[in-house]
Scaffold this active site. Structure first.
Site, PDB file in Angstrom:
ATOM      1  CG  ASN A   1      -2.455  -7.570  -7.436  1.00 33.87           C
ATOM      2  OD1 ASN A   1      -2.082  -6.625  -6.764  1.00 33.87           O
ATOM      3  ND2 ASN A   1      -3.693  -7.642  -7.904  1.00 33.87           N
TER       4      ASN A   1
ATOM      5  CG  HIS B   1       0.498  -4.203  -7.580  1.00 34.10           C
ATOM      6  ND1 HIS B   1      -0.463  -3.413  -6.989  1.00 34.10           N
ATOM      7  CD2 HIS B   1       0.535  -3.817  -8.885  1.00 34.10           C
ATOM      8  CE1 HIS B   1      -0.980  -2.600  -7.899  1.00 34.10           C
ATOM      9  NE2 HIS B   1      -0.382  -2.829  -9.052  1.00 34.10           N
TER      10      HIS B   1
ATOM     11  CB  CYS C   1      -0.916   0.001   1.221  1.00 34.45           C
ATOM     12  SG  CYS C   1      -1.988   1.461   1.294  1.00 34.45           S
TER      13      CYS C   1
ATOM     14  NE  ARG D   1      -9.228   0.270  -7.085  1.00 31.94           N
ATOM     15  CZ  ARG D   1      -8.627  -0.230  -6.002  1.00 31.94           C
ATOM     16  NH1 ARG D   1      -7.997  -1.396  -6.068  1.00 31.94           N
ATOM     17  NH2 ARG D   1      -8.646   0.426  -4.861  1.00 31.94           N
TER      18      ARG D   1
END
Length: 331
Positions: free
Chosen positions: A213, A173, A102, A236
């Site tokens: 991801n 990610h 994050c 999303r």
């Protein structure tokens, strides 16, 4: 919390839905589970402070059908993370995951999230402390780097140190995080996707489980990535176009069960919503997560009108839900 019965579903990370603040709450997860029995679900990120000093019961609550289910933690204090991992295991979670991805300023100030990529030894210490405390898997979700520490060698150093501490599963990610000057939304869009870097990592660490991801939008893309990676994680797209989850079990897990219809998925929420209302809840808390059932579907506009606007002013929420079910059924 008392320990709940262990999951009947074997934990597979072949397909999972990313932790997303304000979105992957227990109500969305209940809907997702109606669409797919095999998808691994994650909570929103919960900070160690929220669990240790707040309403832990509220943060850890889930419905038994949500298994397999992982709790994502935000923190950087090994002892506090170990204590929270114990709480997760006692509550019956199947996995605990550490957020090292994050980019929000708010969490950076508390040494949470992507900024931890600059501190691989600390992340390794956190992972070891959690693993020593619990028997459920401890996993890490991270970026491929952060600004100022974005070389491939530094990424390998991070994964190497954390894997030596005992972590065997990493969700990558495939973007760097830029910690100054970009919002969290921009950090999901501006830094380029580098699937090639993630694939290089898988080649260099073949014994680790690597889940990809970032930017994945279709099940066709999932099938392609699964030729290289051990799993894929959607974010999303799985929320905004939730009905794509209805084909996950058949396409990615080889299930022979029939694909659930949109109307049946919503109908399965009715008893859940009745219980929520009986507990003093508001139907919109649940149905706000269902709008993704009606992407590219005749009647989608009417469906969204019912469950985003009309739901705010109805005196008969269950009657309105029945109308929405009929719209999805094409009646």
């Amino acid at each position: 919390m008392e320990r709940t019965p262990a999951s009947q579903q074997p934990l597979s990370r072949r397909f999972s839905i990313a932790p997303m603040m304000d979105w992957t709450d227990r109500h969305f997860r209940f809907l997702a589970r109606q669409l797919s029995r095999h998808t691994l679900l994650y909570t929103e990120m919960v900070t160690t402070g929220a669990l240790l000093n707040g309403d832990a019961q509220r943060f850890l609550r889930y419905d038994e059908c949500e298994h397999p289910l992982a709790l994502q933690l935000g923190g950087s204090n090994p002892a506090e993370l170990a204590a929270c991992a114990k709480m997760a295991e006692a509550a019956g979670y199947d996995e605990v995951n550490l957020n090292v991805g994050c980019p929000s300023d708010r969490v950076q100030n508390n040494l949470i999230g992507a900024c931890l990529m600059a501190h691989p030894a600390l992340v390794a210490e956190c992972v070891k402390a959690m693993q020593d405390a619990v028997s459920i898997p401890v996993t890490v979700k991270h970026r491929i780097g952060i600004n100022g520490r974005d070389s491939y060698a530094e990424l390998c150093d991070f994964v190497g140190q954390v894997s030596e501490a005992g972590c065997r599963s990493f969700t990558v990610h495939a973007r760097i995080a830029i910690l100054e000057g970009l919002s969290p939304k921009e950090n999901r869009e501006v830094p380029p996707l580098r699937y090639d870097v993630a694939a290089h990592l898988k080649r260099d660490f073949p014994d680790l489980e690597l889940v990809l991801n970032g930017g994945i939008k279709t099940l066709e893309a999932c099938e392609e990535h699964l030729q290289v990676f051990d799993g894929v994680m959607l974010g999303r797209e799985a929320y905004h176009n939730a009905y794509l989850l209805a084909e996950v079990d058949q396409r990615l897990f080889g299930s022979t069960a029939p694909v659930i219809s949109r109307s049946e998925a919503l109908a399965r929420l009715r008893p859940y919503i009745e219980r929520h209302l009986a507990e003093g809840g508001v139907m919109h808390h649940v149905t706000r997560h269902t709008l993704g059932l009606a992407q590219g579907f005749p009647g989608a506009r009417r469906f969204r009108q019912l469950l985003s606007v009309d739901v705010q002013k109805t005196d008969d929420p269950l009657g309105l839900l029945d109308q929405a079910i009929e719209v999805l059924a094409g009646r």
